[in-house]
Design a protein around this motif. Structure first.
Motif, mmCIF file in Angstrom:
data_model
loop_
_atom_site.group_PDB
_atom_site.id
_atom_site.type_symbol
_atom_site.label_atom_id
_atom_site.label_comp_id
_atom_site.label_asym_id
_atom_site.label_seq_id
_atom_site.Cartn_x
_atom_site.Cartn_y
_atom_site.Cartn_z
ATOM 1 N N GLY A 149 -4.056 0.126 -2.750
ATOM 2 C CA GLY A 149 -2.793 0.212 -3.478
ATOM 3 C C GLY A 149 -2.904 0.961 -4.792
ATOM 4 N N HIS A 150 -4.045 0.801 -5.490
ATOM 5 C CA HIS A 150 -4.201 1.408 -6.812
ATOM 6 C C HIS A 150 -4.853 2.787 -6.779
ATOM 7 C CE1 HIS A 150 -3.381 -2.698 -8.113
ATOM 8 N NE2 HIS A 150 -3.229 -2.273 -9.360
ATOM 9 N N GLY A 151 -5.584 3.081 -5.719
ATOM 10 C CA GLY A 151 -6.378 4.321 -5.692
ATOM 11 C C GLY A 151 -7.744 4.072 -6.273
ATOM 12 N N ARG A 158 5.973 0.163 -2.912
ATOM 13 C CA ARG A 158 5.455 -0.430 -4.147
ATOM 14 C C ARG A 158 6.486 -0.281 -5.272
ATOM 15 N NH1 ARG A 158 0.152 -1.602 -4.999
ATOM 16 N NH2 ARG A 158 0.131 -0.743 -7.112
ATOM 17 N N GLU A 159 7.152 0.863 -5.278
ATOM 18 C CA GLU A 159 8.201 1.072 -6.290
ATOM 19 C C GLU A 159 9.348 0.097 -6.078
ATOM 20 O OE1 GLU A 159 11.188 4.640 -7.810
ATOM 21 O OE2 GLU A 159 9.464 5.128 -6.555
ATOM 22 N N THR A 178 0.814 -1.226 0.000
ATOM 23 C CA THR A 178 0.000 0.000 0.000
ATOM 24 C C THR A 178 0.843 1.271 0.000
ATOM 25 O OG1 THR A 178 -0.120 0.048 2.420
ATOM 26 C CG2 THR A 178 -1.842 -1.185 1.262
ATOM 27 N N GLY A 179 2.144 1.200 0.299
ATOM 28 C CA GLY A 179 2.985 2.400 0.350
ATOM 29 C C GLY A 179 3.603 2.705 -0.997
ATOM 30 N N SER A 180 3.604 3.964 -1.385
ATOM 31 C CA SER A 180 4.073 4.321 -2.742
ATOM 32 C C SER A 180 5.547 3.990 -2.938
ATOM 33 C CB SER A 180 3.820 5.810 -3.011
ATOM 34 O OG SER A 180 4.456 6.604 -2.028
ATOM 35 N N LYS A 181 6.417 4.342 -1.979
ATOM 36 C CA LYS A 181 7.848 4.053 -2.135
ATOM 37 C C LYS A 181 8.115 2.553 -2.117
ATOM 38 C CE LYS A 181 10.003 8.280 -0.389
ATOM 39 N NZ LYS A 181 10.919 8.841 0.629
#
Length: 947
Positions: free
Chosen positions: A415-417, A150-151, A145-148
């Protein structure tokens, strides 16, 4: 595995690069272990694989060496290359310690992340990801769920799942299966490597791991490397004295002695038990003996577990007494022998536990099963035989779990929005447990989440979007393990704590008047206080003959094992009918199974009595129904789940016939019904013969509708759907009946039913039993009295702590033991004199040699701090309390002389209990010592609460 791969197994390390091979030489790995020979070649070739081998045979290195090799050879290593997922945080720590050396040697960064990881470390990992991250399934949920993060996860090339068999059989595993498909959306396909203990259906576990993608099964047979024996200890001459010392019966003392002998014969021994209560009870007995044996189970603190793990690994402990907490691969060093106390119940459990012994150099794994009853011994023999043949139970994978699906749909949206419903459905159904999920069922789950405001559903656009409740739901539900309250149990008379009961017990069973066993004692519920989460109880004064309403949840014995026990009975019965002696039949068993003559003879004793009484033998091909005094017992060798299902069916249909409730208790070999007047054995036969097997599922579901078990599960499922909010308070603020009525036509109700069927019952197995009755393959016989085998489940097991009555030999041993004990005498008048001496040498009227006072306290020999407290001027609260107890003890000695000294010298008998014993038994010396023994037993049962 192909012949070509088998041939290349001995050269497994040649598939690895020069840098890793050099590190292997430094580490002392000269030749590959069995799983390394089987698996390194396909893993180095990039194939998905399931590696099946006993714990400790080098599975971790098997999986990670090709991963390390790939990372080390990479010209541009960047980001997070590998996830190593373990089901326990303790395994996180253990894996990190084992992998760190390789990381330092190969310049590969390895980190751990779980719920206790500091914010600083989390931020560091997000900004600069390690090459390998060791983590748990729940932490993977949070990372997705975290943007960093997930990257960082988008660079994943390898996922290793440790103890995959453990996850496959749980909702945690179903949750992880979808999480891995969510990871595919980020990183593309990656290599999946599963590490597993022996399972009966490796292909289905492999499919679970890979989402039905190709999977190489690399299996090392466990059965051929086992040296097992089943033992019922014989009571030896010294066991009666030991029984007195341990405050138990000679039979139980023989068990403790036998375990201690195994420990003394080996350098390092794991002693597995099936429950925490047994671990505590056995542990307390070994403490009395000052045996060098530690205790390890899930209720202990993390620090306590780590301490005993490290001590055992360092050789500071000779044995480690443990529950399933040690089944998984926590590294505790070399294990020479495994003791299993009581039947392990399942073949897979036995293999996993005994497989921990003797594995360092591909040695044979040696183990001893200590059987505790005739049923137990036959069951253990059947399990050992199946283990040697490699006949293992399949993993019971949760298929189509709807609360898990709800959890993962919300995670996808977080996770996707926003994500289309069709895309979310596609991701979920790539996971093997959800491959056959109907699209309409998926949409019903989504609509339920939308109505609970966990997410927004735009039906027209087929779109799922975050709502105000999405974030809160996701982070409150990272785990599929349900939160349960714990109720404190207190004795209403003394006010003392007895123990704890979990919420499931209180919800599904507890009511005033119900009885249960805790810490070897039987209790009757007086009151349930839901607000304070307390259950108030009173002791059952004379439990002889009283059956507890609830005795705890047992590890279920599978149908195949129970049928094997029936087969053993069937083989023995005609020999007894033909006049054979028990010894001759036992000798035949010894020739076929790894046991001794005494064990086989004890196991066959009730079978012999049953045949001598002229009763038909209950076996895998015969049901025997016995009827006596309002109790009907269906002797059925079909295991826990089938018997529970048949029992519910009989209870419901007989209750419907009479309009009265029918009591039900089951074990793997019996279904016991307490029936109202007017019901006879023929009514049971009628239900079994006339019920249509195809109607079993519908009838059972109907019978569950008003059951507390279903209501409790429904509440847990509703919480995972967001229909119940944690801030609504304890279960007392929610009407379970209203909940059932409101949710009956929802996916939540469907999931609760599915879970009860999956966890507690075996509908298809019960239906097959009815089909066998109809076809004549399974016969039914009736008798009008209780039989030796019918009552065997009640009478054949023995408590670790003995019942009330003690015979003369035990009383004499107690008397002799206390005479040899030491006691600290201290004058409370002049406060200057004290002396430690044997009880035998204390005068009939103790007095101070300095001042002549008879105000002399008798204290434990190590209670110098009490003497110091008495002599001290300004005392704190604890010192005041100790001083008061000392003066009470001195008053008893002043009034009753040496008799008081004897009572006070007993274990755990304080001044109050000593006064009771003295006043209660002024004339009979035997009764005086018998009462001392009873108070010692009470202390032994409850001492954990007085520390």
């Amino acid at each position: 595995m192909s012949e070509q791969r088998a041939a290349s197994g001995s050269a497994a390390f040649t598939h690895l690069g020069s840098e890793v091979r050099a590190a292997l030489s430094e580490r002392g790995f000269q030749t590959p272990t069995a799983p390394q020979r089987a698996a390194i070649a396909p893993l180095a070739a990039g194939e998905n694989a399931l590696v099946i081998a006993p714990t400790g045979t080098g599975k971790t290195e098997t999986a990670m060496l090709p991963v390390f090799d790939s990372i080390a050879r990479s010209e541009t290593p960047f980001g997070l290359s590998a996830l190593y997922i373990t089901p326990l945080r303790a395994l996180n720590r253990d894996m990190r310690e084992r992998l760190d050396w390789w990381g330092e040697r190969l310049e590969i960064e390895i980190a751990v992340r779980h719920g206790d990881t500091s914010d600083y470390q989390r931020q560091k990992q997000a900004n600069d990801p390690p090459d390998v991250l060791v983590t748990t399934p729940e932490t993977v949920q949070a990372m997705l769920t975290g943007s960093k993060l997930r990257e960082a996860l988008s660079d994943i090339e390898f996922v290793v799942v440790d103890e995959v068999h453990e996850l496959a059989a749980s909702k945690r595993g179903a949750q992880m299966a979808i999480a891995l498909e969510r990871l595919v959306e980020l990183a593309g396909d990656f290599q999946r490597i599963g590490l597993s203990a022996t399972v009966g259906d490796p292909e289905s576990v492999g499919a679970f791991l890979t989402g039905n993608r190709p999977c190489e099964i690399c299996e090392v047979e466990a059965g051929s490397r086992l040296d097992l024996r089943v033992l019922t200890p014989e009571i030896e001459p010294g066991d009666e004295g030991l029984a007195s010392e341990l405050v138990t019966e000679p039979e139980m003392a023989s068990h403790v002695r036998a375990i201690r002998e195994v420990v003394e014969e080996n350098e390092s021994t794991l002693i597995f038990v099936n429950t925490r209560q047994t671990a505590e009870a056995l542990g307390s007995r070994f403490n009395v003996l000052e045996a060098n044996i530690g205790v390890h189970h899930g209720s202990l603190s993390k620090e306590a577990r780590i301490e005993v793990e490290d001590a055992f690994k360092a050789g500071e402990l000779d044995g480690l007494l443990c529950t399933s907490s040690m089944e998984l691969g926590i590294d505790v060093g070399q294990v020479d022998h495994v003791v299993q106390y009581a039947s392990p119940r399942e073949v897979s459990r036995l293999l996993q536990r005994v497989g921990r012994a003797g594995h360092r150099s591909d040695q044979v794994s040696r183990g001893t099963v200590i059987a505790t009853s005739p049923d137990d011994a036959l069951e253990a023999l059947a399990i050992v035989d199946r283990a040697r043949r490699g006949d293992v139970e399949p993993a019971e994978i949760h298929t189509g779990s709807l609360d898990t699906l709800a959890n993962q749909i919300t995670g996808l949206v977080m996770g996707h929005g926003d994500i289309s419903a069709r895309e979310a459905y596609g991701i979920a159904t790539h996971a093997a447990p959800f491959a056959d999920l109907p699209e309409e069922t998926f949409r019903e789950v989504v609509r339920e989440l939308s109505s609970n405001r966990i997410l927004w559903l735009d039906e027209g656009a087929d779109s799922l979007e975050k709502s105000g409740g999405t974030w809160q739901y996701v982070y409150a539900n990272l785990s599929m393990i349900p939160d349960e309250a714990t109720f404190e149990v207190r004795d209403v008379a003394s006010g003392r704590g007895v123990g704890t009961l979990d919420e499931r017990f209180v919800t599904t069973f507890a009511e005033p008047g119900a009885t249960f066993i805790q810490r070897g004692e039987m209790w009757r519920i007086v009151e349930i206080d839901e607000e304070e989460e307390k259950v108030r109880v009173s002791p059952v004064e004379n439990p002889t003959g009283e059956i507890p309403s609830w005795v705890g949840q047992e590890i279920p014995v599978p149908q195949a094992v129970a049928e094997n026990v029936g087969e053993l009975r069937r083989v023995a019965a005609p020999q007894f009918s033909g006049g054979a002696s028990r010894e001759s039949v036992a000798r035949e068993f010894v020739s076929r199974y790894p046991t001794d003559l005494h064990t086989a003879s004890e196991a066959l004793e009730p079978v012999e009595r049953h045949v001598e009484a002229g009763h038909p033998i209950p076996a895998e091909n015969r049901l025997l129904i016995e009827f006596s005094g309002g109790t009907i017992v269906v002797n059925a060798c079909f295991g826990h789940k089938v018997n529970e299902t048949l029992g519910r069916l009989l209870s419901a249909l007989l209750g419907q016939k009479t309009g009265s409730s029918v009591g039900l208790e089951t074990d793997p070999y019996r279904i016991e019904l307490t029936v109202p007047s007017g019901i006879a054995a023929r009514d049971v036969v009628e239900v079994l013969e006339e019920t249509d097997p195809e109607h079993v599922e519908a009838l059972i579901e109907l019978s569950l509708k008003n059951s507390d078990a279903l209501k409790f599960r429904l509440a847990q499922v509703a919480a995972k759907f967001g229909a119940l909010k944690s801030w609504q308070g304890s279960r007392g603020s929610i009407s379970m009946d209203r909940l059932l009525g409101a949710l009956e036509d929802t996916p939540m109700y469907e999931e609760a039913i599915r879970e009860v069927f999956h966890e507690d019952l075996d509908v298809s197995g019960a239906a097959r039993v009815l089909e066998r009755i109809r076809s004549g393959d399974l016969s039914i016989e009736r008798v009008g009295e209780r039989t030796p085998l019918g009552i065997g489940g009640r009478s054949s097991s023995t408590e670790l702590l003995s019942p009330e009555n003690a015979d003369a030999s035990v009383i004499e041993t107690v008397r002799e033991r206390i005479k040899e004990d030491r006691v600290l005498l201290a004058c409370l008048h002049c406060k200057e004199w004290d002396r430690t001496q044997k009880v035998e040498r204390v005068s009939e009227k103790p007095e101070c040699p300095n001042c002549g006072s008879t105000m002399v306290a008798a204290l434990n020999p190590w209670a110098e701090e009490v003497v110091e407290a008495v002599r001290k001027g300004n005392k704190d609260a604890e010192e005041e309390k100790a001083t008061r107890r000392a003066y009470t003890a001195a008053s008893l000695v002043q009034g009753h002389g040496k008799q008081a000294v004897i009572a006070l010298a007993a274990r755990g008998v304080g001044p109050r209990n000593a006064a009771y014993i003295i006043n209660n038994h002024r004339e009979s010396e035997d009764d005086f010592y018998r009462d001392i023994l009873e108070k010692e037993r009470e202390y032994a049962r409850t001492q954990a609460f007085w520390d």
